[in-house]
Design a protein around this motif. Sequence first.
Motif, mmCIF file in Angstrom:
data_model
loop_
_atom_site.group_PDB
_atom_site.id
_atom_site.type_symbol
_atom_site.label_atom_id
_atom_site.label_comp_id
_atom_site.label_asym_id
_atom_site.label_seq_id
_atom_site.Cartn_x
_atom_site.Cartn_y
_atom_site.Cartn_z
ATOM 1 N N LEU A 132 0.850 -1.181 0.000
ATOM 2 C CA LEU A 132 0.000 0.000 0.000
ATOM 3 C C LEU A 132 0.893 1.241 0.000
ATOM 4 O O LEU A 132 0.914 1.991 -0.970
ATOM 5 C CB LEU A 132 -0.978 -0.058 1.163
ATOM 6 C CG LEU A 132 -1.963 -1.250 1.054
ATOM 7 C CD1 LEU A 132 -2.863 -1.346 2.273
ATOM 8 C CD2 LEU A 132 -2.792 -1.173 -0.225
ATOM 9 N N SER A 155 -1.689 -5.913 0.963
ATOM 10 C CA SER A 155 -3.037 -6.334 0.611
ATOM 11 C C SER A 155 -2.937 -7.477 -0.394
ATOM 12 O O SER A 155 -2.034 -7.470 -1.247
ATOM 13 C CB SER A 155 -3.815 -5.172 -0.014
ATOM 14 O OG SER A 155 -5.134 -5.567 -0.345
ATOM 15 N N LYS A 190 -4.021 5.426 0.836
ATOM 16 C CA LYS A 190 -4.175 4.339 -0.129
ATOM 17 C C LYS A 190 -4.784 3.121 0.562
ATOM 18 O O LYS A 190 -4.624 2.942 1.766
ATOM 19 C CB LYS A 190 -2.810 3.941 -0.711
ATOM 20 C CG LYS A 190 -2.093 5.063 -1.412
ATOM 21 C CD LYS A 190 -0.620 4.748 -1.651
ATOM 22 C CE LYS A 190 -0.399 3.650 -2.648
ATOM 23 N NZ LYS A 190 1.063 3.495 -2.959
ATOM 24 N N GLY A 191 -5.429 2.281 -0.230
ATOM 25 C CA GLY A 191 -5.949 1.058 0.361
ATOM 26 C C GLY A 191 -6.840 0.284 -0.581
ATOM 27 O O GLY A 191 -7.084 0.680 -1.720
#
Length: 289
Positions: A132, A155, A190-191
Amino acid sequence: MKKIFYYLFFIPAICMTFMACGDDDDNIILGDEWADFVAQYPNDGPLEIPALKEGNIFISHSTKLTDGSDFETYCLEYDPSMNHSRWVAFRFDNRTSSGDAGYHGVWYDDPSLPETNQVGSGYFMGYSRGHLCASADRQYSKEANMQTFYMTNMSPMLSSFNEGIWVKLEGKVRSYLNNTSFLDTLYVVKGGIINPDQITEYTYSSKGYAVAVPQKFFMALLRVKGGVYKSIGFLLEHRYYTDDEYDLKNYAVSIDQLEAETGIDFFHNLNDVFEGDTEKSFTLSDWGL
């Protein structure tokens, strides 16, 4: 250096259990004491940090710069029910936008999480471990780069997505950094969206934990130059992209639109005088798109 903030409301016995998980460097803040932490920041507060969701865990990782000052590598909000961060946030300025520390690509469980929440660093079954906060985003020190390999900063991503359009968007963001006429500071969030109705499936980590796989990934950007704020968001479906789908402007959205999609209140510490106008629209040319 790391800081952990549990934004939770537990009965005292459980609070003590979580406090015992931290080491001597940890600062654990519960409930209303979060406001005291925010008050330590000058001006509008920590602009990169979205509004926190009750029940999740806030973690901040930092290192020392060459001048001896502490600088936040990144911070995150971790959702233990999804075994996945809700978002990762950080900022760039003239102290952190360059460097050549190298890539220290050894994955680690995040030492700031209690052991019972550490999913294992070996793999995500069927997916790559996608950064991320990118390794390339933290090149100003070896320690900061190593922190980007904590699993809370990962992630589950399709390799084609991780190594394709996601990398392209990250590169575009970094292209802004050394243009002093463009910005003084850039704030980045972010994600992957991990709301229960917005995940593809659960995959499994190397320790057998079920980890949410997002259907979509996002970036929210806020740039400041001479006291003028401008923002833009990006929303990407988690899939393979063909060569003719790499035009980033097709995935640009306003921060208001991104908030509606994610349920996250971005840049909420921005002064209300600026926040409304800044978040409701964007101009592609302002971002070289």
